[in-house]
Design a protein around this motif. Structure first.
Motif, PDB file in Angstrom:
ATOM      1  N   SER A   1       0.773  -1.121  -0.015  1.00 26.77           N
ATOM      2  CA  SER A   1      -0.053  -0.038  -0.097  1.00 26.77           C
ATOM      3  C   SER A   1       0.913   1.260  -0.028  1.00 26.77           C
ATOM      4  N   PRO A   2       0.313   2.273  -0.460  1.00 27.50           N
ATOM      5  CA  PRO A   2       1.282   3.674  -0.252  1.00 27.50           C
ATOM      6  C   PRO A   2       1.644   3.958   0.879  1.00 27.50           C
ATOM      7  N   ILE A   3       3.074   4.432   0.730  1.00 29.49           N
ATOM      8  CA  ILE A   3       3.686   4.675   1.976  1.00 29.49           C
ATOM      9  C   ILE A   3       3.464   6.255   2.800  1.00 29.49           C
ATOM     10  N   ARG A   4       3.313   6.058   3.788  1.00 28.55           N
ATOM     11  CA  ARG A   4       3.182   7.340   4.593  1.00 28.55           C
ATOM     12  C   ARG A   4       4.347   7.993   5.379  1.00 28.55           C
ATOM     13  N   GLU A   5       5.166   8.668   4.676  1.00 31.41           N
ATOM     14  CA  GLU A   5       6.187   9.161   4.975  1.00 31.41           C
ATOM     15  C   GLU A   5       6.043  10.295   5.904  1.00 31.41           C
ATOM     16  N   THR A   6       6.818  10.215   7.049  1.00 34.72           N
ATOM     17  CA  THR A   6       6.921  11.402   7.910  1.00 34.72           C
ATOM     18  C   THR A   6       7.856  12.648   7.317  1.00 34.72           C
ATOM     19  N   LEU A   7       8.645  12.223   6.639  1.00 40.60           N
ATOM     20  CA  LEU A   7       9.599  13.273   5.988  1.00 40.60           C
ATOM     21  C   LEU A   7      10.128  14.163   6.936  1.00 40.60           C
ATOM     22  N   SER A   8      10.684  13.709   8.132  1.00 40.05           N
ATOM     23  CA  SER A   8      11.231  14.890   8.842  1.00 40.05           C
ATOM     24  C   SER A   8      12.554  15.172   8.384  1.00 40.05           C
ATOM     25  N   ASP A   9      13.089  14.402   7.367  1.00 37.29           N
ATOM     26  CA  ASP A   9      14.399  14.741   6.832  1.00 37.29           C
ATOM     27  C   ASP A   9      14.078  15.183   5.204  1.00 37.29           C
TER      28      ASP A   9
ATOM     29  N   GLN B   1      10.514  22.638   3.201  1.00 38.52           N
ATOM     30  CA  GLN B   1       9.024  21.908   3.554  1.00 38.52           C
ATOM     31  C   GLN B   1       8.151  22.733   4.521  1.00 38.52           C
ATOM     32  N   LEU B   2       6.975  22.983   3.934  1.00 36.56           N
ATOM     33  CA  LEU B   2       5.888  23.803   4.739  1.00 36.56           C
ATOM     34  C   LEU B   2       4.837  22.927   5.310  1.00 36.56           C
ATOM     35  N   ASN B   3       4.733  23.118   6.653  1.00 35.58           N
ATOM     36  CA  ASN B   3       3.434  22.593   7.284  1.00 35.58           C
ATOM     37  C   ASN B   3       2.853  23.370   8.273  1.00 35.58           C
ATOM     38  N   ILE B   4       1.728  23.423   9.092  1.00 37.19           N
ATOM     39  CA  ILE B   4       1.426  24.063   9.968  1.00 37.19           C
ATOM     40  C   ILE B   4       2.396  24.211  11.173  1.00 37.19           C
ATOM     41  N   PRO B   5       3.127  23.010  11.726  1.00 41.27           N
ATOM     42  CA  PRO B   5       3.984  23.557  12.908  1.00 41.27           C
ATOM     43  C   PRO B   5       5.180  24.411  12.373  1.00 41.27           C
TER      44      PRO B   5
ATOM     45  N   SER C   1      -0.999  29.328   2.820  1.00 42.58           N
ATOM     46  CA  SER C   1      -2.113  28.916   2.948  1.00 42.58           C
ATOM     47  C   SER C   1      -2.580  27.569   2.534  1.00 42.58           C
ATOM     48  N   LEU C   2      -1.717  26.929   1.542  1.00 43.60           N
ATOM     49  CA  LEU C   2      -2.027  25.778   1.352  1.00 43.60           C
ATOM     50  C   LEU C   2      -1.814  24.721   2.324  1.00 43.60           C
ATOM     51  N   THR C   3      -0.946  24.962   3.282  1.00 44.91           N
ATOM     52  CA  THR C   3      -0.686  23.988   4.416  1.00 44.91           C
ATOM     53  C   THR C   3      -2.220  23.567   5.354  1.00 44.91           C
ATOM     54  N   ARG C   4      -3.257  24.458   5.280  1.00 44.81           N
ATOM     55  CA  ARG C   4      -4.390  23.906   5.666  1.00 44.81           C
ATOM     56  C   ARG C   4      -5.254  22.922   5.129  1.00 44.81           C
ATOM     57  N   HIS C   5      -4.746  22.688   3.681  1.00 44.02           N
ATOM     58  CA  HIS C   5      -5.413  21.463   2.930  1.00 44.02           C
ATOM     59  C   HIS C   5      -4.668  20.407   2.799  1.00 44.02           C
ATOM     60  N   TYR C   6      -3.266  20.547   2.949  1.00 41.95           N
ATOM     61  CA  TYR C   6      -2.284  19.464   2.383  1.00 41.95           C
ATOM     62  C   TYR C   6      -1.493  19.003   3.778  1.00 41.95           C
ATOM     63  N   GLN C   7      -1.201  17.847   3.868  1.00 39.60           N
ATOM     64  CA  GLN C   7      -0.398  17.625   4.782  1.00 39.60           C
ATOM     65  C   GLN C   7       1.114  18.115   4.990  1.00 39.60           C
ATOM     66  N   ASN C   8       1.576  18.264   3.573  1.00 36.91           N
ATOM     67  CA  ASN C   8       2.999  18.738   3.515  1.00 36.91           C
ATOM     68  C   ASN C   8       2.842  19.544   2.091  1.00 36.91           C
ATOM     69  N   VAL C   9       3.587  20.782   2.110  1.00 31.84           N
ATOM     70  CA  VAL C   9       3.715  21.429   1.058  1.00 31.84           C
ATOM     71  C   VAL C   9       5.250  21.892   0.985  1.00 31.84           C
TER      72      VAL C   9
ATOM     73  N   LEU D   1       2.532  19.300  -3.579  1.00 36.40           N
ATOM     74  CA  LEU D   1       1.338  19.057  -2.677  1.00 36.40           C
ATOM     75  C   LEU D   1       1.079  17.841  -2.292  1.00 36.40           C
ATOM     76  N   GLU D   2       1.436  17.465  -0.960  1.00 33.52           N
ATOM     77  CA  GLU D   2       1.146  16.152  -0.591  1.00 33.52           C
ATOM     78  C   GLU D   2       0.153  15.969   0.438  1.00 33.52           C
ATOM     79  N   LYS D   3      -0.813  15.041  -0.267  1.00 37.41           N
ATOM     80  CA  LYS D   3      -2.150  14.775   0.552  1.00 37.41           C
ATOM     81  C   LYS D   3      -1.984  13.676   1.343  1.00 37.41           C
ATOM     82  N   ARG D   4      -2.600  13.565   2.579  1.00 37.42           N
ATOM     83  CA  ARG D   4      -2.677  12.641   3.633  1.00 37.42           C
ATOM     84  C   ARG D   4      -2.863  11.536   3.122  1.00 37.42           C
TER      85      ARG D   4
END
Length: 314
Positions: free
Chosen positions: A38-46, A115-119, A202-210, A252-255
């Motif tokens: 199944s598709p990989i859910r990467e945390t992408l911390s690096d 890498q942009l995300n809300i945090p 603003s795209l970080t509100r709709h995508y997991q990672n930008v 744009l990376e979706k969940r």
């Protein structure tokens, strides 16, 4: 580089690709996955885990491909030819929250990816505490200085925007290295380009990672003699190149693991801030041709095999 080599040696499949070209570009790249998984859910911390999108050399400048010994008769003449190393390869700078490829000839970057995300966008960091500064990791012959910009009429335009890194003062401070700036028209920098940066946030509100890749372009134009020329101004005693245009490629990376791709180009000139951003959407292939970089095709090349293109990508 070990991380990247593991990526290159892994057997990945792109489960589907769809590109739609029109006024702009829309793309649906279904997430990378291993065969029968199944598709990989990467945390992408690096950030380097996403480097397949950007071409990076895997040999450092001034290093041998293999150790050379005086009088050695090698099977490959290249071993002897490069025994004193390469004069240069692309200069990669790994900062707190962005990765940069530096262009020592033009005294600015080839590209910067972040890498942009809300945090990442929230925190107590204040740009008033940051100052523009020379990048002392760049050789003195090849770096820009604040004096180059003084009286030039151009802003020190951020490539990785300071406001994208409020989570940490050090991260924000590092966006003020002059290696992360390029001479930018003040009206563009403070109006339309600023609007594009805000839109990316603003795209970080709709995508997991930008993921945002930004860089300068030096595009040709037809002169009075009917011939095409690449002309650009330089400023300061270090001849810092003034780009004719700037690009942003937004990944744009979706969940769900799916990935969308949008790409923009703006001229380095005053732009009406009320102009819809859709007017600046361009096919990503046009940026690849103009910049010498690879985005979607580079992902494909690094896969061991490809599944059939989905209906949208016929």
């Amino acid at each position: 580089m070990k991380t990247m080599n593991r990526i290159l040696n892994s057997k990945w499949l792109v489960s589907g690709v769809s590109l739609t070209l029109g006024t702009g570009i829309g793309a649906g790249l279904v997430g990378l996955k291993k065969a029968n998984e199944s598709p990989i859910r990467e945390t992408l911390s690096d950030i380097y885990k996403r480097i397949p999108i950007i071409p990076i050399p895997n040999v450092d400048a001034a290093t041998d491909l293999s150790k050379y010994h005086t009088g050695q008769v090698g099977t490959a003449r290249a071993t002897e030819i490069i025994k004193y190393g390469f004069p240069a390869l692309t200069h990669i700078k790994n900062r707190e929250s962005y990765v940069l490829s530096y262009d020592p000839r033009n005294r600015t970057a080839h590209w910067v990816i972040e890498q942009l995300n809300i945090p990442n966008l929230t925190g107590e960091s204040d740009r008033k505490c940051s100052e523009f500064k020379e990048d002392d990791s760049v050789h003195v012959y090849h770096r820009a200085t604040n004096w180059d910009y003084k009286g030039s009429g151009f802003d020190r335009g951020h490539l990785a925007a300071a406001a994208n890194h409020k989570w940490n003062q050090k991260a924000m401070d590092e966006t003020f290295y002059l290696s992360n700036t390029a001479p930018q028209n003040p009206h563009l920098n403070q109006k339309a380009w600023n609007g594009l940066e805000k839109y990316c946030r603003s795209l970080t509100r709709h995508y997991q990672n930008v993921f945002v890749c930004t860089g300068p372009l030096y595009l040709p134009r037809t002169e009075a003699d009917g011939k095409m020329y690449v002309k650009y101004q330089v400023i300061g005693k270090n001849n810092v190149a003034v780009p004719t245009h700037f690009f942003k490629v937004v990944i744009l990376e979706k969940r769900s693991g799916e990935v969308e791709l949008r790409s923009y180009v703006m001229p380095n000139a005053p732009v009406d801030e009320n102009t819809p951003l859709e007017r600046f959407l361009v096919p990503v292939e046009s940026i690849e041709r103009a910049s010498g970089l690879l985005f979607v095709p580079n992902i494909m090349k690094r896969t061991s095999s490809l599944r059939a293109i989905t209906a949208g990508g016929k």
